[in-house]
Design a protein around this motif. Structure first.
Motif, PDB file in Angstrom:
ATOM      1  N   LEU A   1      20.291   4.234  10.143  1.00 52.81           N
ATOM      2  CA  LEU A   1      18.982   4.136   9.522  1.00 52.81           C
ATOM      3  C   LEU A   1      18.141   5.077  10.217  1.00 52.81           C
ATOM      4  CD1 LEU A   1      16.979   2.126   7.781  1.00 52.81           C
ATOM      5  CD2 LEU A   1      17.225   0.618   9.857  1.00 52.81           C
ATOM      6  N   SER A   2      17.502   5.795   9.445  1.00 54.56           N
ATOM      7  CA  SER A   2      16.146   6.482  10.045  1.00 54.56           C
ATOM      8  C   SER A   2      14.799   5.937   9.508  1.00 54.56           C
ATOM      9  CB  SER A   2      16.341   7.959   9.695  1.00 54.56           C
ATOM     10  OG  SER A   2      17.340   8.725  10.293  1.00 54.56           O
ATOM     11  N   LEU A   3      14.023   5.405  10.605  1.00 56.27           N
ATOM     12  CA  LEU A   3      12.507   5.047  10.078  1.00 56.27           C
ATOM     13  C   LEU A   3      11.587   5.828  10.404  1.00 56.27           C
ATOM     14  CD1 LEU A   3      13.280   1.282  11.411  1.00 56.27           C
ATOM     15  CD2 LEU A   3      13.208   2.288   8.989  1.00 56.27           C
ATOM     16  N   LYS A   4      10.534   6.114   9.554  1.00 61.58           N
ATOM     17  CA  LYS A   4       9.342   6.823   9.990  1.00 61.58           C
ATOM     18  C   LYS A   4       8.135   5.902   9.617  1.00 61.58           C
ATOM     19  CE  LYS A   4       9.477  11.766   9.704  1.00 61.58           C
ATOM     20  NZ  LYS A   4       8.836  12.775   9.286  1.00 61.58           N
ATOM     21  N   CYS A   5       7.397   5.869  10.590  1.00 60.16           N
ATOM     22  CA  CYS A   5       6.072   5.125  10.477  1.00 60.16           C
ATOM     23  C   CYS A   5       4.859   5.682  11.216  1.00 60.16           C
ATOM     24  CB  CYS A   5       6.647   3.654  10.986  1.00 60.16           C
ATOM     25  SG  CYS A   5       5.359   2.329  10.756  1.00 60.16           S
ATOM     26  N   ARG A   6       3.829   5.343  10.822  1.00 63.05           N
ATOM     27  CA  ARG A   6       2.764   5.657  11.687  1.00 63.05           C
ATOM     28  C   ARG A   6       2.362   4.828  13.057  1.00 63.05           C
ATOM     29  NH1 ARG A   6      -0.167   9.712   9.098  1.00 63.05           N
ATOM     30  NH2 ARG A   6       0.135   9.774   6.749  1.00 63.05           N
ATOM     31  N   ALA A   7       3.156   3.761  13.153  1.00 64.50           N
ATOM     32  CA  ALA A   7       3.075   2.815  14.027  1.00 64.50           C
ATOM     33  C   ALA A   7       4.506   2.469  14.680  1.00 64.50           C
ATOM     34  CB  ALA A   7       2.243   1.222  13.701  1.00 64.50           C
ATOM     35  N   PRO A   8       5.073   3.564  15.434  1.00 64.89           N
ATOM     36  CA  PRO A   8       6.488   3.407  15.864  1.00 64.89           C
ATOM     37  C   PRO A   8       6.806   2.103  16.397  1.00 64.89           C
ATOM     38  CG  PRO A   8       5.491   5.172  16.887  1.00 64.89           C
ATOM     39  CD  PRO A   8       4.400   4.836  15.886  1.00 64.89           C
ATOM     40  N   GLU A   9       5.735   1.241  17.031  1.00 64.67           N
ATOM     41  CA  GLU A   9       6.194   0.242  17.943  1.00 64.67           C
ATOM     42  C   GLU A   9       6.788  -0.856  16.860  1.00 64.67           C
ATOM     43  OE1 GLU A   9       3.363   1.408  17.525  1.00 64.67           O
ATOM     44  OE2 GLU A   9       2.232   1.892  19.502  1.00 64.67           O
ATOM     45  N   VAL A  10       6.654  -0.770  15.721  1.00 63.62           N
ATOM     46  CA  VAL A  10       7.285  -1.781  14.797  1.00 63.62           C
ATOM     47  C   VAL A  10       8.726  -1.176  14.433  1.00 63.62           C
ATOM     48  CG1 VAL A  10       4.952  -2.567  13.849  1.00 63.62           C
ATOM     49  CG2 VAL A  10       6.369  -0.762  12.568  1.00 63.62           C
ATOM     50  N   SER A  11       9.232  -0.094  14.515  1.00 69.31           N
ATOM     51  CA  SER A  11      10.530   0.247  13.964  1.00 69.31           C
ATOM     52  C   SER A  11      11.482  -0.609  14.444  1.00 69.31           C
ATOM     53  CB  SER A  11      10.711   1.605  14.525  1.00 69.31           C
ATOM     54  OG  SER A  11       9.633   2.481  14.068  1.00 69.31           O
ATOM     55  N   GLN A  12      11.564  -0.754  15.820  1.00 65.96           N
ATOM     56  CA  GLN A  12      12.555  -1.575  16.418  1.00 65.96           C
ATOM     57  C   GLN A  12      12.682  -2.905  15.709  1.00 65.96           C
ATOM     58  OE1 GLN A  12      14.683  -1.096  18.927  1.00 65.96           O
ATOM     59  NE2 GLN A  12      15.430  -3.085  19.066  1.00 65.96           N
ATOM     60  N   TYR A  13      11.648  -3.731  15.202  1.00 66.92           N
ATOM     61  CA  TYR A  13      11.632  -4.843  14.570  1.00 66.92           C
ATOM     62  C   TYR A  13      12.093  -4.790  13.094  1.00 66.92           C
ATOM     63  CZ  TYR A  13       9.511  -6.269  19.036  1.00 66.92           C
ATOM     64  OH  TYR A  13       9.174  -6.182  20.329  1.00 66.92           O
ATOM     65  N   ILE A  14      11.566  -3.554  12.439  1.00 68.14           N
ATOM     66  CA  ILE A  14      12.106  -3.549  11.229  1.00 68.14           C
ATOM     67  C   ILE A  14      13.620  -3.329  11.187  1.00 68.14           C
ATOM     68  CG2 ILE A  14      12.075  -1.756   9.360  1.00 68.14           C
ATOM     69  CD1 ILE A  14       9.411  -3.193   9.690  1.00 68.14           C
ATOM     70  N   TYR A  15      14.109  -2.497  12.110  1.00 65.72           N
ATOM     71  CA  TYR A  15      15.752  -2.330  12.268  1.00 65.72           C
ATOM     72  C   TYR A  15      16.337  -3.703  12.405  1.00 65.72           C
ATOM     73  CZ  TYR A  15      19.786  -2.367  15.390  1.00 65.72           C
ATOM     74  OH  TYR A  15      21.004  -2.680  15.851  1.00 65.72           O
ATOM     75  N   GLN A  16      15.883  -4.612  13.234  1.00 65.63           N
ATOM     76  CA  GLN A  16      16.320  -5.942  13.497  1.00 65.63           C
ATOM     77  C   GLN A  16      16.310  -6.689  12.186  1.00 65.63           C
ATOM     78  OE1 GLN A  16      14.126  -7.878  16.374  1.00 65.63           O
ATOM     79  NE2 GLN A  16      14.714  -6.328  18.114  1.00 65.63           N
ATOM     80  N   ALA A  17      15.177  -6.389  11.382  1.00 66.78           N
ATOM     81  CA  ALA A  17      15.060  -7.280   9.862  1.00 66.78           C
ATOM     82  C   ALA A  17      16.316  -6.566   9.037  1.00 66.78           C
ATOM     83  CB  ALA A  17      13.598  -7.018   9.485  1.00 66.78           C
ATOM     84  N   TYR A  18      16.454  -5.478   8.962  1.00 68.38           N
ATOM     85  CA  TYR A  18      17.635  -4.862   8.252  1.00 68.38           C
ATOM     86  C   TYR A  18      18.789  -5.340   8.739  1.00 68.38           C
ATOM     87  CZ  TYR A  18      15.762  -0.565   5.549  1.00 68.38           C
ATOM     88  OH  TYR A  18      14.804   0.089   4.834  1.00 68.38           O
ATOM     89  N   GLU A  19      19.142  -5.515   9.998  1.00 67.52           N
ATOM     90  CA  GLU A  19      20.448  -5.638  10.398  1.00 67.52           C
ATOM     91  C   GLU A  19      20.737  -7.402  10.032  1.00 67.52           C
ATOM     92  OE1 GLU A  19      23.163  -4.637  14.102  1.00 67.52           O
ATOM     93  OE2 GLU A  19      21.387  -5.948  14.622  1.00 67.52           O
ATOM     94  N   THR A  20      19.583  -8.209  10.072  1.00 70.67           N
ATOM     95  CA  THR A  20      19.669  -9.479   9.805  1.00 70.67           C
ATOM     96  C   THR A  20      20.086  -9.722   8.358  1.00 70.67           C
ATOM     97  OG1 THR A  20      18.091  -9.867  11.497  1.00 70.67           O
ATOM     98  CG2 THR A  20      18.334 -11.558   9.981  1.00 70.67           C
ATOM     99  N   ILE A  21      19.171  -8.892   7.548  1.00 73.04           N
ATOM    100  CA  ILE A  21      19.351  -9.328   6.054  1.00 73.04           C
ATOM    101  C   ILE A  21      20.808  -8.803   5.620  1.00 73.04           C
ATOM    102  CG2 ILE A  21      18.593  -8.331   3.836  1.00 73.04           C
ATOM    103  CD1 ILE A  21      15.791  -7.872   5.266  1.00 73.04           C
ATOM    104  N   LEU A  22      21.076  -7.588   5.948  1.00 72.84           N
ATOM    105  CA  LEU A  22      22.587  -7.002   5.604  1.00 72.84           C
ATOM    106  C   LEU A  22      23.749  -7.608   6.238  1.00 72.84           C
ATOM    107  CD1 LEU A  22      21.633  -3.289   5.794  1.00 72.84           C
ATOM    108  CD2 LEU A  22      21.917  -4.618   3.817  1.00 72.84           C
ATOM    109  N   LYS A  23      23.562  -8.362   7.354  1.00 72.09           N
ATOM    110  CA  LYS A  23      24.876  -9.044   7.709  1.00 72.09           C
ATOM    111  C   LYS A  23      24.817 -10.470   7.652  1.00 72.09           C
ATOM    112  CE  LYS A  23      26.162  -5.805  11.534  1.00 72.09           C
ATOM    113  NZ  LYS A  23      26.524  -5.568  12.675  1.00 72.09           N
ATOM    114  N   ASN A  24      24.072 -10.959   6.545  1.00 70.46           N
ATOM    115  CA  ASN A  24      23.845 -12.300   6.413  1.00 70.46           C
ATOM    116  C   ASN A  24      24.070 -12.581   5.138  1.00 70.46           C
ATOM    117  OD1 ASN A  24      23.459 -13.954   9.284  1.00 70.46           O
ATOM    118  ND2 ASN A  24      22.087 -12.304   9.348  1.00 70.46           N
TER     119      ASN A  24
END
Length: 944
Positions: free
Chosen positions: A921-944
């Motif tokens: 997963l590659s994420l691009k965003c003007r507020a990179p601080e949120v990327s870590q939490y977006i990744y966690q959301a991806y992982e949560t959704i896909l693994k449940n």
């Protein structure tokens, strides 16, 4: 003759005489006249009428006279702003004087004249002084910037003074560095989101170098600044600690406490296995002990700070018990504080010594101190089990002294010892009963009644003892009445035949003759229980009681961590965070200790990051009452403040940008010209032709059909019953058709009915707030649960939290206010209009800098590309395009947060074996601080 002569004259017509003298040609006469003016001003006379005459005296080479005139100017400039402008030319001239003392004096006075009309004239002289060749002038100018910022912040920013201040941190003179740090810290406090002190290893190194050479107050400014820095790893933390440690031997106690604060904070990052950690613990003890040899007022401040340190790290002072022994001539406030610390340090190794000392204190003449000493003996018994027997025998010895207040305190603490060690020391009850007549304090009487009721089967004349209390029932305090009612009911359940009359008498007194609602209600409950189901009554009233805890007065852990960050300040003396006692504090920042990193890995590394969602470990951030947005006990339980309905929230965000440019500005990121969201039409000016590179991706097919609702994590316990007086709260978060909700289960595990529920959120990163009151329609009976869906909106107050998705919650009911915190999964903030047009996606991807791109891995996912796309769309992560490159599926996706921040994603799906695939997963965003939490959301959704 001394200057006192100037304060003795009270002649009439004095102003006219002074006016004449001020305009005299003789320098000496002028000086005398100005001194008289200052003397009159000091004693409160109005001498503002002499303003023009005094200002005329500014044109002088005499430094003493100039200082006096400047003093007058500072005092009267505000009441005479039009006149004060007359002095501007002289200031400008004095700022170019060959004498550095005069240049510094001019710039210092300029900063103290708080008149808007004048400030703009002072910018040019101030700019010159900030770059002056003399360090004395530069250090004075640095402080002047902070004063000017307080008067007109916009002017200071426009003139570029803040950048000049930042440059002064690299100055060759340590005092200039210290003043620059002090000024920037002051400005940063009033603008917490400005990130002015952008500290990095290089600037920290400069500060540490300056630390050795500047004055003691300069050292305090620098140490306080260091305490706000977050080292990148444990090696850097250790390096800073090594260079700060020499400050512990400084003669000024404020420097010592500031150094202790830095070390206590950075020790969090050091592994306990390190040799250096042990060395640091040993080095911290001597300076703290030395502080106790100062005068009593300083001792008290030191003891209040030591109290915090001992709660956080008792091992620092565990061998220093003797220094906390009370001296006969200590003031009472020092004695009581020492006593508190003695109990915190009590352990099996030193308990004999502590008990001997406490027994000695119990024979003192100071009543308050004796009471606290007796209580301390009881606390020692509860804390150190091996000492309990010795403590009980000490207490019995004290009871034999027959000193009234000693006996009463001893009975109160023996009750607690019985609660902690049931069926162990009941043999002393007979001795306690002998002293029943001497008890006159409500707490002691209530404790004795509890003992008689609890152990009624062991006391032959228990009914007589309780009956003796019943005679003056209406004269007793509520505490005693309630305890007496319960004790007699206990006695009846244990000896029903002998005490029937007694129980009827007390129930009649409680229900018919009393106007206290608590007492009446409890009486009715017992009456109904006993009349309908005596077996149930026995189970309720004689239920096994939980053991009392060792330390009931410890400061709550999150508050303690915050207070450690305020060592050496008023907060550490009050034991309250600044927000609790600083009125009108502009943007109080809640500080916390850095996370402990015992392993070498960075806590931020994607491989070790926990998966998002409530199922992940709950943060140990339990907010204190002071943290919340007001006293919840005064919550208005009326209808909610009208806010925009959730379905239109995303649309309205454009008009009301709660974060003022998204998280970028909130977090001090680059956001000078950031537009919160790209428009959904193609930009007119595209940098590259769309037919090449990424452009041809978008000729391929993309989206899938709409799915209602996003992934909802299973409910977890957020607030255990043991921490909330029997109220257990479980919950999760969900988003359905544009509405966010907090799905709660409230369970009553207490023995009393719960009602009057209300809820409130602390400020948080995305402005989450309840959109309606907490509706619990009927009182919650014991062992009953109720499910509630609380609608949320995102129009609440915003404050960056750590971690970003931390939500601090307070729940109130008729019993108390309870606090907990939880992590919400970020996908509940993904809005329904988060699908970008393809051309816009391409342009935005190119426009966001490469350094804002972060990459993560999601291992062992059991879905193919279509299933991944379909599942993510259910949570408002939209697939814009899909292509296959060398056997790997590539998905290009977009999502939008409720505050208008867009996140673009590239998801590479590489089959590792037939049943499981790895995703990149590659994420691009003007507020990179949120990327870590977006990744966690991806992982949560896909693994449940």
């Amino acid at each position: 003759m001394t200057d006192s002569k100037y304060f003795t004259t009270t002649k009439k017509g004095e102003i006219f005489e002074l006016k004449a003298e001020l305009n005299s040609d003789k320098k000496e006469k002028k000086k005398e006249a100005v001194k008289k003016v200052i003397a009159s001003m000091t004693v409160g006379k109005d001498v503002s009428a002499l303003f023009p005459d005094v200002v005329n005296c500014m044109q002088t080479d005499n430094l003493e006279l100039k200082k006096l005139v400047y003093l007058y100017l500072m005092n009267y400039a505000k009441s005479q702003p039009d006149m004060a402008i007359m002095a501007v030319n002289t200031f400008v001239k004095d700022c170019e004087d060959p004498n550095p003392l005069i240049r510094a004096l001019a710039v210092r006075t300029m900063g103290c004249i708080r008149v808007d009309k004048i400030t703009e004239y002072l910018c040019e002289p101030l700019r010159k002084c900030l770059k002056d060749e003399d360090p004395y002038v530069r250090k004075t100018a640095a402080v002047c910037v902070a004063k000017l910022h307080d008067i007109n912040a916009q002017l200071v920013e426009d003139q570029g003074f803040l950048d000049t201040l930042k440059d002064l941190i690299s100055d060759s003179n340590p005092m200039v560095v210290a003043n620059a740090v002090a000024a920037l810290s002051e400005i940063a406090e009033s603008h917490p989101s400005s990130n002015l002190l952008d500290l990095n290893p290089q600037s920290i190194n400069k500060l540490l170098t300056a630390l050795n050479e500047c004055t003691e107050w300069g050292q305090i400014f620098i140490l306080d600044c260091l305490a706000n820095y977050m080292p990148k790893d444990d090696r850097e933390a250790q390096s800073i600690c090594e260079r700060v440690t020499p400050r512990l031997s400084h003669a000024n106690s404020a420097v010592v406490l500031s150094a202790v604060k830095v070390l206590m904070k950075f020790m969090e990052m050091l592994s306990k296995d390190l040799d250096y950690y042990g060395t640091l613990l040993k080095k911290l003890a001597p300076p703290l002990v030395t502080l106790l040899s100062a005068e009593p007022e300083l001792q008290y401040v030191a003891l209040r700070n030591i109290n915090l340190i001992v709660q956080k790290r008792p091992e620092i002072l565990k061998h220093e018990m003797k220094v906390f022994f009370v001296k006969y001539n200590d003031p009472i406030y020092v004695k009581l504080e020492k006593l508190d610390i003695m109990i915190r340090l009590a352990s099996q190794a030193n308990i004999a010594q502590v008990l001997a000392e406490l027994k000695e204190y119990a024979t003192e003449v100071d009543v308050d101190f004796v009471r606290k000493a007796v209580r301390a003996i009881g606390r020692c018994a509860i804390k150190v089990e091996q000492s309990a027997e010795r403590c009980v025998s000490t207490l019995l010895d004290l009871i034999q002294t027959k000193v009234n207040y000693v006996v009463q305190e001893a009975i109160v603490v023996i009750r607690d010892i019985f609660r902690k060690y049931p069926n162990k020391y009941e043999s002393v009850i007979a001795t306690l009963c002998e002293n029943l007549d001497s008890l006159d304090e409500p707490e002691a009487r209530a404790a004795m009644i509890w003992i008689v009721g609890e152990y009624a089967e062991r006391i032959d004349n228990a009914d007589e003892l309780l009956e003796s209390f019943l005679e003056g029932f209406h004269d007793e305090s509520t505490q005693v009445q309630l305890q007496l009612l319960t004790a007699i009911v206990k006695l009846f359940l244990k000896k029903p035949t002998e005490t029937q009359e007694l129980v009827q008498q007390v129930l009649s007194l409680a229900t018919q003759d009393s106007d206290n609602p608590d007492l009446r209600d409890r009486g009715y409950i017992y009456w109904r229980l006993l009349s309908t189901d005596p077996v149930a009554a026995k189970e309720v009233v004689l239920a096994e009681k939980p053991l009392i805890s060792e330390e009931t007065d410890l400061i709550e852990p999150t508050l303690l961590d915050e207070l450690i960050c305020y060592i050496g300040t008023l907060a550490s003396v009050y034991h309250k965070p600044p927000s609790a006692f600083v009125e009108g504090s502009r943007g109080v920042v809640h500080k916390s200790l850095p996370p402990r990193t015992d392993s070498g890995e960075s806590p931020e590394s994607p491989d070790t990051a926990p998966s998002g969602g409530p199922a992940a470990d709950q943060p140990s951030v339990i907010p204190t009452q002071e943290d919340l947005l007001g006293d919840l006990l005064n919550l208005d339980l009326g209808p909610p403040v009208s806010g925009p309905p959730m379905a239109t929230c995303a649309v309205q965000m454009g008009a009301v940008d709660l974060l003022g440019g998204g998280l970028d500005r909130l977090m001090g990121g680059s956001s000078g010209n950031f537009t919160p969201a790209p428009s959904t039409t193609a930009p007119t000016n595209m940098g590259a032709p769309l037919g090449s590179g990424l452009g041809d991706l978008f000729d391929l097919t993309g989206g899938v059909g709409n799915l209602p609702g996003s992934y909802v994590a299973p409910k977890t316990v957020w607030l255990p019953a043991m921490k909330a007086k029997g109220l257990e709260i479980s919950g999760t978060f969900s988003r359905q058709v544009g509405s966010i909700s907090m799905d709660l289960v409230l369970t009553n595990k207490a023995l009393q009915v719960m009602s009057d529920f209300a809820i409130q959120f602390n400020r948080n990163s995305f402005g989450l707030a309840p959109a309606a009151p907490l509706q619990v329609h009927a009182p919650l009976a014991p062992n009953q649960s109720v499910e509630i869906s609380l609608p949320l909106n995102t129009v609440g107050s915003v404050m960056k939290m750590e971690p970003l998705n931390n939500l601090q919650v307070a729940v109130k009911n008729n019993i108390d206010v309870f606090y907990f915190s939880t992590l919400y999964p970020l996908h509940i903030l993904f809005v329904e209009d988060g699908k970008m047009e393809r051309q816009t996606f391409l342009a935005t991807w190119k426009d966001i800098p490469n350094e804002n791109e972060t990459q993560f891995q999601i291992k062992d996912c059991s879905l193919n590309a279509d299933a991944v796309s379909s599942k993510l769309q259910g949570s408002n992560i939209f697939t814009i395009a899909k292509r296959n490159v060398e056997g790997q599926d590539m998905l290009y996706q977009s999502l939008k947060l409720t505050n208008g921040i867009w996140v673009l994603a590239e998801l590479r799906i590489q089959p590792s074996n037939p049943s499981f695939t790895d995703l990149e997963l590659s994420l691009k965003c003007r507020a990179p601080e949120v990327s870590q939490y977006i990744y966690q959301a991806y992982e949560t959704i896909l693994k449940n």
